[in-house]
Design a protein around this motif. Sequence first.
Motif, PDB file in Angstrom:
ATOM      1  N   HIS A 220      11.138  -3.186   9.904  1.00 57.69           N
ATOM      2  CA  HIS A 220      10.327  -4.004  10.967  1.00 57.69           C
ATOM      3  C   HIS A 220      11.161  -5.168  11.584  1.00 57.69           C
ATOM      4  CE1 HIS A 220       7.974  -2.865   7.507  1.00 57.69           C
ATOM      5  NE2 HIS A 220       6.929  -3.246   8.098  1.00 57.69           N
ATOM      6  N   MET A 221      11.134  -5.016  12.952  1.00 58.06           N
ATOM      7  CA  MET A 221      11.769  -5.785  13.869  1.00 58.06           C
ATOM      8  C   MET A 221      11.135  -6.875  14.440  1.00 58.06           C
ATOM      9  SD  MET A 221      14.776  -3.947  13.683  1.00 58.06           S
ATOM     10  CE  MET A 221      15.696  -4.426  14.857  1.00 58.06           C
ATOM     11  N   PHE A 222      11.780  -8.112  14.236  1.00 59.47           N
ATOM     12  CA  PHE A 222      11.128  -9.292  15.159  1.00 59.47           C
ATOM     13  C   PHE A 222      12.216 -10.152  15.985  1.00 59.47           C
ATOM     14  CE2 PHE A 222       9.431  -8.553  10.630  1.00 59.47           C
ATOM     15  CZ  PHE A 222       8.233  -8.672  10.844  1.00 59.47           C
ATOM     16  N   CYS A 235      15.814  -8.016  11.182  1.00 61.00           N
ATOM     17  CA  CYS A 235      15.449  -6.911  10.723  1.00 61.00           C
ATOM     18  C   CYS A 235      15.118  -6.942   9.255  1.00 61.00           C
ATOM     19  CB  CYS A 235      16.523  -5.701  11.178  1.00 61.00           C
ATOM     20  SG  CYS A 235      16.061  -4.027  10.434  1.00 61.00           S
ATOM     21  N   ILE A 236      13.991  -6.415   8.779  1.00 57.70           N
ATOM     22  CA  ILE A 236      13.635  -6.210   7.412  1.00 57.70           C
ATOM     23  C   ILE A 236      13.065  -4.831   7.114  1.00 57.70           C
ATOM     24  CG2 ILE A 236      11.517  -7.309   7.312  1.00 57.70           C
ATOM     25  CD1 ILE A 236      12.109  -8.515   4.758  1.00 57.70           C
ATOM     26  N   PHE A 237      13.663  -4.336   6.009  1.00 61.19           N
ATOM     27  CA  PHE A 237      13.305  -2.661   5.945  1.00 61.19           C
ATOM     28  C   PHE A 237      12.048  -2.803   5.166  1.00 61.19           C
ATOM     29  CE2 PHE A 237      17.759  -2.682   6.841  1.00 61.19           C
ATOM     30  CZ  PHE A 237      17.903  -1.726   7.473  1.00 61.19           C
ATOM     31  N   LYS A 238      11.545  -3.446   4.816  1.00 69.93           N
ATOM     32  CA  LYS A 238       9.973  -3.464   4.031  1.00 69.93           C
ATOM     33  C   LYS A 238       9.278  -4.717   3.600  1.00 69.93           C
ATOM     34  CE  LYS A 238      11.516  -2.729  -0.966  1.00 69.93           C
ATOM     35  NZ  LYS A 238      11.416  -1.949  -1.958  1.00 69.93           N
ATOM     36  N   THR A 239       8.274  -4.711   3.384  1.00 71.92           N
ATOM     37  CA  THR A 239       7.523  -6.178   2.878  1.00 71.92           C
ATOM     38  C   THR A 239       7.000  -5.872   1.830  1.00 71.92           C
ATOM     39  OG1 THR A 239       5.794  -5.571   4.284  1.00 71.92           O
ATOM     40  CG2 THR A 239       7.480  -6.805   5.359  1.00 71.92           C
ATOM     41  N   ILE A 247      15.238  -8.874  -1.911  1.00 73.38           N
ATOM     42  CA  ILE A 247      14.835  -8.974  -0.574  1.00 73.38           C
ATOM     43  C   ILE A 247      15.778  -8.891   0.396  1.00 73.38           C
ATOM     44  CG2 ILE A 247      13.385 -10.087   1.137  1.00 73.38           C
ATOM     45  CD1 ILE A 247      11.662 -11.188  -0.933  1.00 73.38           C
ATOM     46  N   ILE A 248      16.147  -8.172   1.180  1.00 74.74           N
ATOM     47  CA  ILE A 248      17.309  -8.186   2.147  1.00 74.74           C
ATOM     48  C   ILE A 248      16.977  -7.911   3.558  1.00 74.74           C
ATOM     49  CG2 ILE A 248      19.443  -6.729   2.711  1.00 74.74           C
ATOM     50  CD1 ILE A 248      19.616  -5.720  -0.013  1.00 74.74           C
ATOM     51  N   GLY A 249      17.827  -9.002   4.237  1.00 78.59           N
ATOM     52  CA  GLY A 249      17.359  -8.856   5.849  1.00 78.59           C
ATOM     53  C   GLY A 249      18.588  -9.311   6.569  1.00 78.59           C
ATOM     54  N   THR A 250      18.547  -8.867   7.943  1.00 78.42           N
ATOM     55  CA  THR A 250      19.857  -8.993   8.534  1.00 78.42           C
ATOM     56  C   THR A 250      19.473  -9.736  10.173  1.00 78.42           C
ATOM     57  OG1 THR A 250      19.573  -6.953   9.720  1.00 78.42           O
ATOM     58  CG2 THR A 250      20.712  -6.922   7.689  1.00 78.42           C
ATOM     59  N   PHE A 251      20.297 -10.451  10.498  1.00 78.47           N
ATOM     60  CA  PHE A 251      20.061 -11.114  11.892  1.00 78.47           C
ATOM     61  C   PHE A 251      21.234 -10.569  12.663  1.00 78.47           C
ATOM     62  CE2 PHE A 251      18.322 -14.463   9.036  1.00 78.47           C
ATOM     63  CZ  PHE A 251      17.385 -14.583   9.298  1.00 78.47           C
ATOM     64  N   PRO A 370       4.787 -13.347   5.767  1.00 79.18           N
ATOM     65  CA  PRO A 370       4.032 -12.970   4.671  1.00 79.18           C
ATOM     66  C   PRO A 370       4.522 -11.734   4.316  1.00 79.18           C
ATOM     67  CG  PRO A 370       2.561 -13.366   6.362  1.00 79.18           C
ATOM     68  CD  PRO A 370       3.607 -13.315   6.749  1.00 79.18           C
ATOM     69  N   ILE A 371       4.963 -11.529   2.803  1.00 79.48           N
ATOM     70  CA  ILE A 371       5.076 -10.417   2.008  1.00 79.48           C
ATOM     71  C   ILE A 371       4.336 -10.186   0.697  1.00 79.48           C
ATOM     72  CG2 ILE A 371       7.602 -10.576   2.870  1.00 79.48           C
ATOM     73  CD1 ILE A 371       8.217 -11.757  -0.048  1.00 79.48           C
ATOM     74  N   LYS A 372       4.380  -8.817   0.217  1.00 82.48           N
ATOM     75  CA  LYS A 372       3.459  -8.525  -0.886  1.00 82.48           C
ATOM     76  C   LYS A 372       4.517  -8.459  -2.273  1.00 82.48           C
ATOM     77  CE  LYS A 372      -0.655  -6.232   0.830  1.00 82.48           C
ATOM     78  NZ  LYS A 372      -1.504  -5.225   0.549  1.00 82.48           N
TER      79      LYS A 372
END
Length: 395
Positions: A220-222, A235-239, A247-251, A370-372
């Motif tokens: 998921h790209m924002f 970028c986050i690979f799942k929510t 929870i891993i995310g990259t900038f 938002p995430i689940k």
Amino acid sequence: MQKEKMPVTMIEVVASMARGPVFLAGELMECLITFTNPMSHLSTSASSEMLAWASAQIHCQFHASENRVALPTQGNKQDVQAESDTVLIPSRGERGQCVLDTPPKILFCDLRLDPGESKTYSYSEVVPSDGPPSFRGQAVKYVYKLTIGCQRVNSPIKLLRVPFRVLVLQGMPEPPFPQDEEVSPSNPFLEEEEASRRDARPLERAMDMLMATTSRRCPHMFNITNMRGKVAKFCIFKTVYRLGEDIIGTFNFSEGDIPCLQYSVSLQSEEEIQQQYQRRPGQTISVTGHGRHLESCLHTASSHFSLPIPLNVTPGFSTDIVTLRWRLHFEFVTAREPMEPPTVLQNQSEVTVWAGAEHVDVDTFSWNLPIKVLPTNPALASYVSQFTGTNSINI
């Protein structure tokens, strides 16, 4: 002449959940309850002890903060016999309201225990699947307990309570097949009978669905922007996550036009009281933080963060009174003017010290994603539970 006091005889009752104190709604709970006459048969005062009966049942207590929750007034639903200590009421003495209970199951009637003798009974019950999860929020609490009631002849009822935790799967897709439909094993070496027996176990079926739901990965790209332009790409690979996952995310700041000096990411839960039960109109949502990552990132091309989801928090759920949601809360500090990075000559051999600007005009802004958050295997959550699954009482 003073009479010698006779020793007070007691029966020790011990309840133990062998699998652990965490269960999934719809799962079978099993508890071993042992009754022991601790007096030694060699003692001159030893005698047999009698218990009239014992029973066990599950109940869930609901408690709400009067400052935040306006519950409808209810009449006195308490039975007139509730004041009597010879009537079994599993929630006697508990705070709040009993919102769920299972029918009591009789363990025995007229039990005789000789000195040094023990007898163990097994209690099993399906944890109701239509109840709320265990939850201790700022405004609302749901607490589950297994209550064992026992009574000597012509004596008050004694209650032994064993608290435990319930996880509820909400927001999951429907099963891909009816529960009563026979499923063919995908492994040709797996016997059909064994596969059918495995599929019939609700816990394993739920875990399979949970793993399938939370294992799907899709980037998921924002684009992170403010009023002055683009700051970064995130970028986050799942929510959708399970308890205990990271929870891993990259900038990527190299694609940004606005210098980012600092960012932070917080894992937060939102506890919202349903509108009809709010004490005040427009009541604010209660936000609780469960972890935070803070990083300075000026002149940084890329960065990443990792936030673990604690095993002891409550997954997202919703009842008639309260809704619990999860989110990632981002905060960014950006410069209003371009900031040139330090330059280092290619053939320079001496050490260069770069001093940052003493004063920088900045903007700050925030963003919520938002995430689940879903449950995990109850056996895994048992390792960090505040409950032991064991309790005892002398009667």
